[in-house]
Structure formats: C-alpha cells, structure tokens
Enzyme design. Structure first.
Site, mmCIF file in Angstrom:
data_model
loop_
_atom_site.group_PDB
_atom_site.id
_atom_site.type_symbol
_atom_site.label_atom_id
_atom_site.label_comp_id
_atom_site.label_asym_id
_atom_site.label_seq_id
_atom_site.Cartn_x
_atom_site.Cartn_y
_atom_site.Cartn_z
ATOM 1 N N TYR A 53 -21.152 -8.987 -67.295
ATOM 2 C CA TYR A 53 -19.993 -9.647 -66.714
ATOM 3 C C TYR A 53 -19.978 -9.462 -65.199
ATOM 4 O O TYR A 53 -18.978 -9.085 -64.615
ATOM 5 C CB TYR A 53 -18.709 -9.097 -67.337
ATOM 6 C CG TYR A 53 -18.675 -9.316 -68.819
ATOM 7 C CD1 TYR A 53 -18.549 -10.610 -69.323
ATOM 8 C CD2 TYR A 53 -18.790 -8.272 -69.711
ATOM 9 C CE1 TYR A 53 -18.544 -10.841 -70.682
ATOM 10 C CE2 TYR A 53 -18.782 -8.500 -71.075
ATOM 11 C CZ TYR A 53 -18.667 -9.784 -71.544
ATOM 12 O OH TYR A 53 -18.663 -10.006 -72.895
ATOM 13 N N GLY A 54 -21.093 -9.690 -64.546
ATOM 14 C CA GLY A 54 -21.147 -9.520 -63.101
ATOM 15 C C GLY A 54 -21.270 -8.051 -62.750
ATOM 16 O O GLY A 54 -22.000 -7.319 -63.395
#
Lengths: 258, 444
Positions: free
Chosen positions: B368-369
């Site tokens: 997620y980043g």
C-alpha cells in the site's frame, strides 16, 4: 544454565500437536514428492534454469562492509554473501484442512529457516529471501508433507481461492488456472508459473493427499474438524495472554505471579 | 538515593564489560549527562549544504525541484570560500566570544556542520532556533561577504530557506536539522521520534549496535517528554532503554553471539527465554495437560526489557544474515508470536510491537505504498504505536543492509546523516553514555 526444552506451542488437541510438530525444527518434515531443481525454478519464474543469479549489489567480499561488530559476528547467508536479489515464493492455502494455516507458514518459517522475510495476509503468504537461499527453502516447502498439491497453491498474483469450495476433483479454485487435475494420472499438474505465465512443459507436483489423511495432518482448527473451542488449554492460553496484555497496559507493576 | 533498586552492568558494542553494578537511573535521560548532551546536540547541530546553495543560485532552481526562476542567477564561489564563510557565520551566531558556537567545514567546503550556541536555544521555547538562527545568519553572511545587492538578496534567501514560509517546511532549502518542523510532529513530545532511521544509520556509520543505541536514546527520551515514562511506567522505559538500547548485562550481544552462525529467529526467541529463566526473571507457573508449561514473572518490566533485547538480537540475526533491512517488520510480528507461545507471557510492549509490525509490513513491502524501512521513524503513522521499542530495531536493520533497496539510506538522508556523523556523541553514543553513567553513578 539448566537444560531447557523448547515448547513452541500450547494446546492439547491434535491440531495443537501438529502445529508444535511443524514448528519444531528438530522434526524432519516427511518428503512426499520430488520436484527437480529446474522445475522449481520454472515454477517460481524468477530466472531461467541454468541462468546465473542476478545481483542487487556486489559480493560482500568485493564491496567491503562498514565496521560493525554485528556484521563481524553474524554469518551472512550464501545468497547475501553473493549479493543475490531478494525473490519470493508465495502460497495460498485452502481453508479446507490444508497442512498449514497462513500464520503457521510464518511461525514455522521463522523457526526453521534463517534470513527469511515472511508476511501473512488473508489469502496468501509470501516468503522472501535472497534468491539462492529461497530456492533451497522452496524445495522443502513444496516437496514435503506441508504441501498438498490440490489445496495449496503456488501463486504469485491473483491468489483468490483459499475460502472457496473445492471443485469436483477436490481442487482449490484458481482464477488463472495455473494448476489442473490430470484425471489419467490422478496428479496435479502446473501449466503456468506462479505469476500465470504459461510453462513450456507441464510440471507435475504429484497426487493430492487424501481427505482422511489431511484431517489428521492439518494445523487448522475448524468447526467441522477439531473446533478451536474444544481445545481448552489453547483457549486458556489465548485468554490469559489477552488478560496479561491488558493488565500490563494498565499497570505493569501489578502483574505479579499471574 | 535512587528511586529504583535495579543495577546493571555496562558493556560496549563489542561485548566488553565497561562497568559493573551501575544504578539503572544512571542511564536515565533525566540524569545521564551524555544523553542530555545528545538531546542538546540534536537541537543545536544543523547541516548546511554550501554546494547546494551555490548550485541553486547559479541555476535559479530554488524552493524545490524543477522550480526554476528563469533569468535569475547569481554566480558565487561559496565552496571555494567555505573557510571565510564559516568564520563569518560563527561570529554572526555567537552570543558571547567564547561560547559553544562551532562551524566546521566538511568535504572540502561542500558542507558545513554548525553548532548553534545553547544560549540562543535557552532564550526561546522552540527547538527550531538551531535551524532558524543558522539559516538567517547564513543569509546575512553571504550577503555581507559577497556584497550581494538588494535585487539579488531574495534569491539568497530562497536558496538557503527554500520555499518557506510559503510551505510549512523549508522545501528545497539547503539548511537541515535532524528534527522536523513542529507542525509535522503527530502529538506532544514527538520531536525526537520524528527522525527517519536512514539518518540514524548514517550518523552511526552503520554500526548496528550504535544505531540501535542512538535510536533507543531518542525514542526513550521522547517517552519522558511525551508523558509515557512517568509514574508506573518509568521503570518499564528505563529498563527497556538499558537492556535493549544500551546492551546492559551484554544481553543483546550475547544473544546475537549465541545464534550468529546458524541461528534462526525462533532460536533467538528460545535463547531469550533461557536467559530470562537463568536470571530468575521468569519462572514456571503451571504444567498443562499437554505437558506445556506456562511461565509467570514477578517483574513484568524486566521481562519486557529481556524480550525487547531479544527482539533486537532477533532483528540482528534475521536482517544481519540476509544483510537486508526489509525483514524487520516480519521479525516484529513473529518474534513476539513465538516468544508468547513459548512462555505464555506477553511480548514486547505487551503486544504493541507485534501490532506495529503488522502495519509496517504492509507499508514497507510496496503493498500500500509507503517506503523501505529507512524512511520509518517513531512519529510515522504506522510505526508510532510501540512506546520506543520498535524503532531501535528498524535502525539496526537499516544499518545492516548491504544495498538491497532502491532508495538507499544515503539518498534518503542526504547531507544530514553524513554531516552529523562528525559529532562523536551522536556517532558512538554507547561509549559516551557508558562513560557518563559511571561519572554519576555515585550520585543517583
């Protein structure tokens, strides 16, 4: 120092015993099938068999390391020494009596192997290591009793299927149809690698383990198998831990002898 | 008279005994002069990228990447004249002639390490004085020394301060402090936690023991500032700092040594339990029907310190054997899972490190980043939950990495880490904190 025997896992059910067994590195996992080194490399899809390992940095000996007592003490793995890239193998385990639950893959992986990075998600468990170290570990993960060809999937992407019903051949759903059941031989055959890229030649991973055997081997608590709540000792362990964490958060000085 | 009865043996980063039976409070941020000096230096020391200013002025690229003001350019030989700039800057910053102001020229004039006098900080309430005083004094110095006219002075300001005050932080500026601007702190007392592990690893020149020590000092000093290490919880943090961060009783070093050649994370967890049993920190409570023995303790604070030391040793074994930083969140979750299952006692920080590991695993593995472990710190939204016990392990993991990440600690840290590694107390905190502890041990 008194001799201490590691316990690994609490609980009195056969599930707890299986968990303990798989987590205990002194227990040798039973080998059920043979997958050649080249086939395993093809299944993972990170390099072509026979191709040299690509590197992310020069070998440690060539690049030299900073002055650090811990680096001097801790022996690097062969892959780290050579500067290998970090690569992965990822598994999806069906909820239907597979040998390992996702969490078990992490617990077992960290007790048996050195230098592993394991993550647990709802439907997939990636294990990352330096490439040549990974190939060694992956072999044991696929060839032994902790892998059922029908209910465990080697899936790098589009992992969906762990909680779906099994098909008419007892196979876990796979949206990419990486593995198929060969009715003639009764074996499970991979026709695509873990990402879903078609393989030149199918790779057999052997016959599915029988349902009765899986029910004995599994480390999954299930209401239609051995329910979690039947394992009183296990329940007590979980509840005690929860109580201790909470009490300690309130005042660690008051947690004495409980 | 010491508040707590605990005595510890002090060791260096190579497992050599330094002093015995030292009261644990001698390493408290409230007493230890070296820790107080470290905290003070973190506020006082600022790095200047003279080469960066020179380039920004020459190209008109000020206030961040690609922000080029066409037609604006001032050609100044700043790096060649670094010595005279340093002299003038020092005079400008000094409050009195013989105060503690220092300006050191580094890398042939490319960088300056500036120590702003404590008197300037004492005259204000914010730690930002280190940055503001240096940036302002540098602007004055450049304008004076190079006779910059009224029409170019604004460009000097932009090259030094960056886009501030249009932005909250000095975006694209060439003066940097280890500490972020106060608006970026997630709550009260978080300033010392808002330092990415990349800086810590570089300041300590990638010595994993010193990286863990510096990080633990900053995290646990922050606990006092945040209001966590107060009252019922003070001893928990003191013991955590001593055993995990400062290698008290050689616990971390011993655990690493025992598992250095072939040990797994599970082996380190078992070694930790063995040591806790041998030292009388835990004892059997009852034997269950399966034969499983649940353990208990009369000193949960000490058990936590042992588990925290084990966690750091486990990180050093796992990330050290792979020479890779990315493994650390996995260690945070599963070391705690394993040690909890082994003993029936709560893991490090009573579950908070395991929880932090879950989040950090997501945000450090491109799911997620997020970023690699080098960008994480104790003020980070996914790693702030453990009260000082997680980040020292992340710092050690970053120090042990052999080059597996795209954004390297060097790239992330830039000039700051390299410059501040010139400060001995920051580079080798174990040595200085040990010496200071011995110097005050009779008085606490």
């Amino acid at each position: 120092m008194t001799t201490y025997k590691a316990q690994y896992y609490p609980g009195e059910s056969k599930i707890a015993k299986n968990r303990k067994k798989y987590m205990d590195p002194s227990y040798k996992l039973k080998k059920l099938r043979t997958i050649s080194d080249d086939d395993l490399v093809k299944l993972m899809g990170h390099r072509v068999p026979g191709e040299a390992y690509k590197s992310v940095h020069p070998p440690l000996e060539e690049m030299g390391e900073p002055v650090c007592p811990i680096r001097e003490l801790v022996e690097p793995t062969p892959g780290a020494k050579a500067g290998d890239r970090i690569r992965y193998i990822q598994f999806t385990d069906s909820v239907y009596f597979t040998p390992l639950t996702p969490y078990m893959r992490a617990w077992m992986g960290h007790t048996r192997y050195r230098g592993v990075d394991i993550g647990v998600l709802s439907g997939r468990v990636p294990l990352e290591m330096r490439e040549r170290d990974l190939e060694k570990v992956a072999k044991e993960l696929v060839e032994t009793e902790i892998f059922d060809p029908a209910r465990c999937g080697i899936r790098g992407a589009t992992v969906h299927g762990h909680s779906l019903r099994l098909d008419e051949n007892g196979m876990m759903f796979d949206a990419l149809r990486r593995f198929v059941f060969d009715k003639k031989t009764g074996e499970v055959v991979y026709v695509k690698d873990q990402i879903g890229v078609p393989l030149d030649k199918p790779i057999s991973v052997g016959k599915p383990i029988k349902e009765e055997e899986l029910r004995e081997m599994t480390s999954e608590y299930r209401v239609d198998g051995v329910p979690f709540r039947q394992d009183k000792e296990m329940i007590e362990f979980v509840q005690r831990l929860h109580m201790l964490r909470t009490e300690a958060g309130f005042d660690p000085n008051k947690v004495k002898g409980i | 008279m010491a508040k707590y009865p605990d005595k510890i043996d002090l060791y260096d980063d190579r497992g050599r005994v330094f002093a015995s039976k030292v009261p644990v409070e001698a390493v408290s941020p409230l007493h230890n002069p070296a820790i107080q000096k470290i905290v003070s230096y973190i506020k006082q020391c600022v790095s200047v990228n003279l080469e960066g200013i020179e380039k920004a002025l020459a190209t008109g690229e000020v206030g961040g990447k690609w922000c080029i003001i066409k037609g604006r350019s001032v050609k100044l030989d700043l790096t060649k004249n670094a010595e005279s700039i340093a002299d003038s800057l020092k005079k400008c910053l000094q409050v009195t002639k013989d105060d503690d102001t220092e300006v050191k020229v580094l890398k042939g004039g490319k960088h300056l390490l500036v120590k702003v006098p404590a008197k300037r900080l004492n005259a204000g309430v914010e730690y930002t004085t280190g940055f503001t005083a240096t940036a302002a004094a540098l602007c004055c110095t450049i304008v004076e020394n190079f006779k910059v006219n009224l029409w170019d002075a604004d460009l000097i300001h932009a090259a030094v301060w960056g886009r501030y005050p249009q932005t909250m932080e000095p975006l694209g500026g060439n003066v940097s402090s280890l500490l972020s601007v106060p608006q970026q702190n997630e709550g009260m007392g978080y300033a010392l936690r808002n330092v990415p592990c990349a800086h810590i690893a570089l300041i300590t020149k990638k010595n994993a023991m010193n990286a863990a020590a510096l990080s633990a000092i900053m995290e646990q000093a922050a606990m006092f500032e945040m209001g966590d290490a107060v009252g019922n919880f003070e001893r928990l943090h003191l013991l955590g700092l001593a055993y995990q961060g400062l290698n008290a009783n050689n616990l971390v070093y011993d655990l690493v040594k025992e598992n250095a050649k072939t040990g797994t994370l599970g082996d380190v967890a078992i070694s930790t339990v063995k040591r806790a049993l041998a030292d009388g920190v835990i004892k059997p409570l009852e034997k269950k029907p399966s034969g499983y023995t649940a353990y208990t303790t009369d000193d949960l604070n000490k058990w936590n310190a042992y588990a925290a030391a084990g966690l750091l040793a486990g990180t050093m074994i796992t990330c050290g054997s792979a020479r890779s930083m990315q493994h650390c969140p996995s260690v945070f979750i599963y070391f705690n899972d394993l040690i909890e299952r082994e003993t029936g006692l709560p893991g490090v920080d009573f579950g908070r490190v395991a929880g932090t590991g879950v989040e950090m695993a997501f945000f450090s593995h491109s799911i997620y980043g997020g970023g690699n472990p080098a960008v994480f710190h104790g003020n980070h939204i996914v790693t702030r939950h453990s009260k000082g016990f997680t980040i020292p392990c992340v710092a050690a993991a970053v120090a042990l990495d052999a080059g597996t990440v795209i954004y390297t600690p060097e790239k992330i840290s830039g000039v700051v880490g390299e410059t501040l590694s010139e400060v001995p107390e920051l580079r080798e905190p174990l040595r200085y904190v040990n010496e200071a502890a011995v110097s005050i041990m009779g008085g606490v």
